[in-house]
Design an enzyme around this catalytic site. Structure first.
Site, short mmCIF file in Angstrom:
data_model
loop_
_atom_site.label_atom_id
_atom_site.label_comp_id
_atom_site.label_asym_id
_atom_site.label_seq_id
_atom_site.Cartn_x
_atom_site.Cartn_y
_atom_site.Cartn_z
N ASP A 275 0.76 -1.12 0.00
CA ASP A 275 -0.13 0.25 -0.03
C ASP A 275 0.65 1.31 -0.09
O ASP A 275 0.60 2.39 -0.76
CB ASP A 275 -0.88 0.12 1.18
CG ASP A 275 -1.79 -1.10 1.33
OD1 ASP A 275 -1.61 -1.89 0.25
OD2 ASP A 275 -2.79 -0.96 2.13
N CYS B 226 -2.90 3.00 -11.92
CA CYS B 226 -2.84 2.73 -10.63
C CYS B 226 -3.91 3.59 -10.12
O CYS B 226 -4.96 3.70 -10.50
CB CYS B 226 -1.53 3.17 -9.70
SG CYS B 226 -0.69 4.70 -10.23
N ALA C 243 -3.73 7.35 -9.16
CA ALA C 243 -3.55 8.52 -9.51
C ALA C 243 -3.00 8.50 -10.99
O ALA C 243 -2.88 9.32 -11.79
CB ALA C 243 -2.59 9.41 -8.70
N ILE D 186 0.38 8.22 -11.40
CA ILE D 186 1.64 8.99 -11.56
C ILE D 186 2.60 8.02 -10.98
O ILE D 186 3.91 7.93 -11.36
CB ILE D 186 1.70 10.26 -11.22
CG1 ILE D 186 0.84 10.41 -9.90
CG2 ILE D 186 0.74 11.02 -12.30
CD1 ILE D 186 0.93 11.79 -9.28
N GLY D 187 2.42 7.61 -9.65
CA GLY D 187 3.43 7.08 -8.78
C GLY D 187 3.59 5.45 -9.08
O GLY D 187 4.89 5.27 -9.75
N ARG D 188 3.13 4.78 -9.08
CA ARG D 188 3.24 3.16 -9.54
C ARG D 188 3.31 3.04 -11.11
O ARG D 188 4.28 2.13 -11.60
CB ARG D 188 2.32 2.04 -8.80
CG ARG D 188 2.40 2.20 -7.26
CD ARG D 188 1.44 1.40 -6.41
NE ARG D 188 0.14 2.12 -6.34
CZ ARG D 188 -0.75 1.64 -5.49
NH1 ARG D 188 -0.75 0.46 -5.15
NH2 ARG D 188 -1.90 2.69 -5.36
N GLN E 102 6.47 9.17 -7.91
CA GLN E 102 5.83 10.05 -6.61
C GLN E 102 6.69 10.19 -5.29
O GLN E 102 6.71 11.37 -4.68
CB GLN E 102 4.62 9.57 -6.40
CG GLN E 102 3.22 9.86 -7.05
CD GLN E 102 3.11 11.70 -6.70
OE1 GLN E 102 2.76 11.88 -5.59
NE2 GLN E 102 3.62 12.45 -7.45
N1 PTR Z 1 -1.37 11.56 -1.31
C1 PTR Z 1 -1.43 10.99 0.20
C2 PTR Z 1 -1.53 12.09 1.24
O1 PTR Z 1 -1.37 13.24 0.75
O2 PTR Z 1 -1.98 11.87 2.37
C3 PTR Z 1 -0.28 10.25 0.43
C4 PTR Z 1 -0.05 9.14 -0.61
C5 PTR Z 1 0.72 9.12 -1.62
C6 PTR Z 1 -0.98 8.14 -0.30
C7 PTR Z 1 0.91 8.10 -2.36
C8 PTR Z 1 -0.81 7.04 -1.10
C9 PTR Z 1 0.07 6.90 -2.40
O3 PTR Z 1 0.28 5.97 -3.09
P1 PTR Z 1 -0.67 4.92 -3.50
O4 PTR Z 1 -2.10 5.31 -3.74
O5 PTR Z 1 0.09 4.59 -4.59
O6 PTR Z 1 -0.58 3.77 -2.20
N1 PTR Z 2 -3.82 13.87 -3.91
C1 PTR Z 2 -3.31 12.57 -4.04
C2 PTR Z 2 -2.54 12.35 -2.73
O1 PTR Z 2 -1.73 12.62 -2.52
O2 PTR Z 2 -3.24 11.52 -1.88
C3 PTR Z 2 -2.55 12.16 -5.34
C4 PTR Z 2 -1.98 10.91 -5.41
C5 PTR Z 2 -2.73 9.81 -5.07
C6 PTR Z 2 -0.62 10.90 -5.82
C7 PTR Z 2 -2.13 8.61 -5.17
C8 PTR Z 2 -0.17 9.68 -6.06
C9 PTR Z 2 -0.77 8.52 -5.69
O3 PTR Z 2 -0.17 7.24 -6.20
P1 PTR Z 2 -0.43 6.53 -7.41
O4 PTR Z 2 0.16 7.42 -8.78
O5 PTR Z 2 0.90 5.37 -7.32
O6 PTR Z 2 -1.75 5.90 -7.50
#
Ligand code: PTR
Ligand code: PTR
Length: 307
Positions: free
Chosen positions: A185, A230, A232, A234-236, A274
């Site tokens: 996660d 994924c 957003a 952008i990250g994964r 990210q």
């Molecule tokens: N964007 C979230 C926040 O500002 O609290 C932090 C966050 C960043 C959560 C990336 C999840 C993220 O990645 P994923 O959706 O890939 O688990």
């Molecule tokens: N505003 C969101 C946040 O920071 O929670 C943006 C965000 C969410 C950015 C998920 C990246 C995230 O991860 P992934 O691109 O891996 O899903």
């Protein structure tokens, strides 16, 4: 070899961190006007993850529709290694955009969808359930019928064979849906090997699918773009595509340039990769790959920009 890798990890971690921070500081290389339009805002999963106008995927304007915003989806074309538009990087579809998503898949003749998030993680919805989850199930999205014909379960991912039926034209197409379930996660996988196996699988599938493409395909020989998403997008997504590009280059000419790959990617999909550990993971995965394939010697590891 083990020693060498440990050396790289210890000594160069800081350098890689700085390298990533520099990339992050660079301002986005374009405008986000379409993403910001009032009528499009509800189509963005995150208000701070917008797509660049220059590389956005445009949906075909419907003929009975003169709304100029109806061609918008939060999705960006991205180049691969020696292949333009090798990927479409996009956000996890929202219930409001399921139909747009399937339209995009149809219009771009997509053969493979790679999903690197789960639908719900830590109790938070990361992506809509836009495809039928169970074998034999059919769901309707606009004028598309999407049927899950068969599921194959692997250790780290699930492959659903989907059939897409366009009720307007009567055409049917097959689309492979890969769901990668082993990405933690938060952060990055401990070992890259599951990710490397996954990439290998996707690659072979795309090659096989391109072989059996309809003769009417007039696009590039590499075939239609692979959709990668994924939450957003952008990250994964950025991590997966960076890795794919770096490894393709390594296989071809024996060198890797993570920094330039990510900088270039960011001109097409802003904010790609990210976190710094996703960036570091790309390096570690390249090393793991090189070790696995006995290619470590050809990496110019003593010289920048590679580590
Ligand atoms: N964007 C979230 C926040 O500002 O609290 C932090 C966050 C960043 C959560 C990336 C999840 C993220 O990645 P994923 O959706 O890939 O688990
Ligand atoms: N505003 C969101 C946040 O920071 O929670 C943006 C965000 C969410 C950015 C998920 C990246 C995230 O991860 P992934 O691109 O891996 O899903």
């Amino acid at each position: 070899v083990h020693e060498l890798v440990e050396h790289v990890k210890r000594k160069k971690k800081k350098g890689i961190y700085q390298e990533y921070e520099e990339i992050r500081k660079e301002p986005p290389s374009g405008t986000f006007d379409y993403s910001k339009k009032l009528s499009n805002q509800i189509k963005n999963r995150y208000s701070d993850v917008l797509c660049l106008d220059q590389s956005r995927v445009r949906l075909c304007q419907l003929c009975d529709d003169d709304d100029e915003t109806s061609d918008y989806i939060n999705a960006s074309f991205m180049d691969g290694y020696k292949r333009s538009n090798a990927y479409i990087a996009t956000q996890g579809p929202l219930p409001k955009t399921f139909v747009d998503f399937w339209r995009m898949v149809w219009e771009q003749m997509v053969l493979i969808i790679v999903m690197t998030t789960r639908v719900v993680e830590r109790g938070r919805v990361k992506c809509g359930q836009y495809w039928p989850l169970e074998e034999g199930r059919t769901e309707q999205h606009g004028y598309f019928l999407v049927r899950n014909t068969h599921i194959q379960v692997f250790q780290d991912f699930k492959l659903s064979h989907l059939e897409l039926y366009n009720t307007q034209t009567g055409e049917r197409r097959e689309v492979c849906h890969y769901l990668y379930v082993s990405w933690p996660d938060f952060g990055v996988p401990k070992s890259a090997s599951a990710m490397l196996d996954f990439r290998e699988h996707v690659l072979q599938r795309q090659e096989a699918a391109v072989q059996s493409l309809d003769p009417s395909w007039t696009g590039p020989p590499g075939g239609p773009p692979v959709v990668v998403h994924c939450s957003a997008g952008i990250g994964r997504t950025g991590t997966f595509c960076t890795l794919d590009i770096c490894l393709s280059r390594l296989e071809d000419i024996g060198t890797v340039d993570v920094r330039q790959t990510v900088r270039r990617m960011r001109t097409q999909r802003a904010f790609s990769i990210q976190t710094w550990d996703q960036y570091y993971f790309c390096y570690m995965a390249v090393i793991e790959y090189a070790q696995r394939h006995g290619k470590l010697t050809i990496l110019p590891i003593s010289k920048p920009p590679f580590i």
